[in-house]
Design a protein around this motif. Structure first.
Motif, PDB file in Angstrom:
ATOM      1  N   ARG A  61       0.811  -1.210   0.000  1.00  0.00           N
ATOM      2  CA  ARG A  61       0.000   0.000   0.000  1.00  0.00           C
ATOM      3  C   ARG A  61       0.847   1.264   0.000  1.00  0.00           C
ATOM      4  NH1 ARG A  61      -4.634  -0.730   4.504  1.00  0.00           N
ATOM      5  NH2 ARG A  61      -5.334   1.199   3.518  1.00  0.00           N
ATOM      6  N   ASN A  62       2.143   1.129   0.317  1.00  0.00           N
ATOM      7  CA  ASN A  62       3.028   2.293   0.285  1.00  0.00           C
ATOM      8  C   ASN A  62       4.464   1.823   0.102  1.00  0.00           C
ATOM      9  OD1 ASN A  62       4.195   1.677   2.923  1.00  0.00           O
ATOM     10  ND2 ASN A  62       2.276   2.435   3.802  1.00  0.00           N
ATOM     11  N   VAL A  63       5.382   2.763  -0.010  1.00  0.00           N
ATOM     12  CA  VAL A  63       6.778   2.430  -0.308  1.00  0.00           C
ATOM     13  C   VAL A  63       7.407   1.611   0.806  1.00  0.00           C
ATOM     14  CG1 VAL A  63       7.654   4.605   0.656  1.00  0.00           C
ATOM     15  CG2 VAL A  63       9.003   3.387  -1.044  1.00  0.00           C
ATOM     16  N   TYR A  64       7.019   1.863   2.044  1.00  0.00           N
ATOM     17  CA  TYR A  64       7.630   1.139   3.165  1.00  0.00           C
ATOM     18  C   TYR A  64       7.201  -0.326   3.181  1.00  0.00           C
ATOM     19  CZ  TYR A  64       9.071   5.741   4.727  1.00  0.00           C
ATOM     20  OH  TYR A  64       9.643   6.986   4.795  1.00  0.00           O
ATOM     21  N   GLN A  83       9.579  -3.094  12.928  1.00  0.00           N
ATOM     22  CA  GLN A  83       8.995  -2.321  14.025  1.00  0.00           C
ATOM     23  C   GLN A  83       7.937  -1.382  13.444  1.00  0.00           C
ATOM     24  OE1 GLN A  83       8.885  -1.296  17.263  1.00  0.00           O
ATOM     25  NE2 GLN A  83       8.005   0.703  16.808  1.00  0.00           N
ATOM     26  N   SER A  84       6.773  -1.358  14.068  1.00  0.00           N
ATOM     27  CA  SER A  84       5.770  -0.371  13.667  1.00  0.00           C
ATOM     28  C   SER A  84       4.662  -0.342  14.694  1.00  0.00           C
ATOM     29  CB  SER A  84       5.180  -0.695  12.289  1.00  0.00           C
ATOM     30  OG  SER A  84       4.185  -1.692  12.377  1.00  0.00           O
ATOM     31  N   GLU A  85       3.917   0.732  14.685  1.00  0.00           N
ATOM     32  CA  GLU A  85       2.708   0.785  15.493  1.00  0.00           C
ATOM     33  C   GLU A  85       1.668  -0.141  14.877  1.00  0.00           C
ATOM     34  OE1 GLU A  85       1.449   4.766  16.840  1.00  0.00           O
ATOM     35  OE2 GLU A  85       3.191   5.501  15.747  1.00  0.00           O
ATOM     36  N   ALA A  86       0.595  -0.389  15.619  1.00  0.00           N
ATOM     37  CA  ALA A  86      -0.453  -1.279  15.141  1.00  0.00           C
ATOM     38  C   ALA A  86      -1.081  -0.724  13.873  1.00  0.00           C
ATOM     39  CB  ALA A  86      -1.521  -1.442  16.222  1.00  0.00           C
ATOM     40  N   GLY A  87      -1.390  -1.623  12.952  1.00  0.00           N
ATOM     41  CA  GLY A  87      -2.170  -1.226  11.793  1.00  0.00           C
ATOM     42  C   GLY A  87      -1.397  -1.008  10.515  1.00  0.00           C
ATOM     43  N   TYR A  88      -0.073  -1.123  10.551  1.00  0.00           N
ATOM     44  CA  TYR A  88       0.701  -0.889   9.337  1.00  0.00           C
ATOM     45  C   TYR A  88       0.950  -2.160   8.526  1.00  0.00           C
ATOM     46  CZ  TYR A  88       1.606   3.982  10.483  1.00  0.00           C
ATOM     47  OH  TYR A  88       1.469   5.323  10.742  1.00  0.00           O
ATOM     48  N   GLY A  89       0.415  -3.281   8.979  1.00  0.00           N
ATOM     49  CA  GLY A  89       0.409  -4.483   8.157  1.00  0.00           C
ATOM     50  C   GLY A  89       1.606  -5.397   8.295  1.00  0.00           C
ATOM     51  N   LYS A  90       2.359  -5.300   9.391  1.00  0.00           N
ATOM     52  CA  LYS A  90       3.560  -6.132   9.494  1.00  0.00           C
ATOM     53  C   LYS A  90       3.223  -7.626   9.570  1.00  0.00           C
ATOM     54  CE  LYS A  90       4.047  -4.883  14.414  1.00  0.00           C
ATOM     55  NZ  LYS A  90       3.016  -3.818  14.407  1.00  0.00           N
ATOM     56  N   SER A  91       2.180  -8.001  10.301  1.00  0.00           N
ATOM     57  CA  SER A  91       1.806  -9.424  10.393  1.00  0.00           C
ATOM     58  C   SER A  91       1.280  -9.938   9.056  1.00  0.00           C
ATOM     59  CB  SER A  91       0.748  -9.628  11.480  1.00  0.00           C
ATOM     60  OG  SER A  91       1.242  -9.264  12.741  1.00  0.00           O
ATOM     61  N   PHE A  92       0.455  -9.139   8.400  1.00  0.00           N
ATOM     62  CA  PHE A  92      -0.123  -9.532   7.110  1.00  0.00           C
ATOM     63  C   PHE A  92       0.978  -9.713   6.066  1.00  0.00           C
ATOM     64  CE2 PHE A  92      -2.531  -8.494   3.142  1.00  0.00           C
ATOM     65  CZ  PHE A  92      -3.419  -9.557   3.190  1.00  0.00           C
TER      66      PHE A  92
END
Length: 401
Positions: A187-190, A209-218
């Motif tokens: 959804r974005n460059v990161y 590392q990220s706050e909740a909701g940025y899709g790391k698990s997905f």
């Protein structure tokens, strides 16, 4: 002039490093003391499923090293389950008669209370990193001169990756293309750069590392499906989670390991169902239609942290979720289980530490970044972006709620 120091060890230091007494003593250079109320706290923690194994290790070391420390005396004992022991520990220090006692604790409130009584205190230096590396090292460097293996830097508005090619030589590569794994489009460059790291065959360990909701698990699960079912680099997927929320309740829940974990790992089943709908992953399921889905243990397993002890994991993708709730020793014990052919994804948010004896600086994810940064088979990335999992989460992140 006598340079001997008189260290008094708090409970949180013993739990973080069961070997701390030997380290603080430094041969016979210093004297170490253990408050009586610290022993009472350890006795209570033996019944806590989250910390019992660590408390048992601490007690074992205390028994083996009885000649290396002195237990402080007390003239009054805290009421169980009623009194906080901090005040009693400080009372013991004050009545000990020691000339210059130094209370070693990672509890900042206890340090403030100690200062009010004129008691010197300090952090356990083997425990607290100088800064929160998992957040401050974003995976990007400012210039070529600051490059470390598997990092990014910006050039003409595009991210450039510095890492090994297929022949093992380091090269620069502009990431001007968009990845797509298991029909998942970033959804974005990161997110795109996260997939670059997660699917790179030259990188064995990736931390995100990220706050909740940025899709790391997905993204981690999508990359794992790609590696196991499509590229066939590994044969199985493990998802490992420190079960901080469960505490003593885990043992009383009905069923086997997967059933016990189900209330706390349901999000994994939801994400896997979503990925399965995007592109079928039938080989991972015994029954994909059941809710929560039933996985084939030969291909996919959900495991609590303690079940990894004694295992040797090979030819697998291992996703470690919520690594910020692991201690340094637990992190070391888990990663030392990894054998040949393992790809390890370490996920977490150091701002959401639930473990009662850890903090934003002192946790498994931060220690991983601090110790692994610069290794040729390791990479780290902080996920960012304008949009997360939805407008409400966007508002939470934007407002700083």
């Amino acid at each position: 002039m006598d340079q001997r120091k008189q260290f008094i060890v708090d409970t949180n230091v013993l739990l973080e490093d069961p070997e701390c007494i030997r380290k603080l003593r430094n041969g016979i250079e210093n004297d170490v003391f253990v408050p009586y109320h610290v022993l009472l706290e350890l006795n209570k923690l033996k019944k806590d499923a989250r910390l019992a194994h660590i408390a048992a290790k601490v007690v074992k070391n205390l028994l083996e090293d009885r000649d290396k420390y002195v237990v402080l005396d007390t003239d009054k004992v805290a009421e169980p389950f009623q009194d906080l022991v901090d005040g009693y520990i400080l009372d013991e220090v004050q009545r000990s008669g020691l000339a210059e006692p130094i209370l070693v604790t990672n509890d900042k409130i206890l340090q403030l209370l100690a200062a009010k009584r004129g008691i010197k205190s300090e952090f356990y230096r083997e425990s607290v990193p100088f800064k929160s590396d998992a957040e401050y090292f974003t995976g990007f460097v400012a210039s070529r001169e600051e490059r470390v293996p598997n990092c990014f830097f910006w050039e003409e508005g595009k991210p450039v990756f510095w890492g090994r090619d297929e022949e093992g030589r380091f090269e620069e590569k502009a990431v001007s293309y968009q990845h797509k794994v298991w029909n998942v489009t970033p959804r974005n460059v990161y997110q795109n750069l996260a997939i670059e790291l997660l699917t790179n065959p030259c990188i064995d360990v990736v931390s995100i590392q990220s706050e909740a909701g940025y899709g790391k698990s997905f993204l981690a699960l999508a990359a794992a499906l790609h590696l196991v079912l499509e590229r066939k680099d590994q044969r199985k997927i493990y998802v490992v989670k420190p079960m901080i929320e469960i505490g003593q309740k885990l043992g009383y829940l009905p069923g086997g390991v997967e059933e016990k974990m189900e209330p706390y790992t349901r999000y994994v089943g939801d994400l896997m169902s979503k990925l399965h709908a995007t592109r079928p992953a039938n080989r991972l399921f015994l029954d994909a239609e059941q809710y929560p889905p039933k996985f084939d243990p030969k291909k996919f397993e959900l495991l609590p942290l303690n079940y990894i002890r004694g295992m040797t994991i090979e030819n697998a993708v291992v996703i470690i979720d919520e690594m910020q709730n692991m201690s340094r020793s637990e992190c070391r014990a888990l990663l030392s289980r990894m054998g040949e052919g393992v790809k390890c994804f370490c996920l977490g948010d150091i701002r959401q530490v639930d473990h009662p004896y850890l903090n934003q600086e002192n946790n498994g994810l931060n220690w991983l970044v601090k110790k692994f940064k610069g290794a040729e088979n390791y990479a780290h990335l902080v996920l960012k972006g304008e949009k997360s999992r939805g407008p409400i989460t966007d508002l939470v992140i934007k407002s700083g709620l």
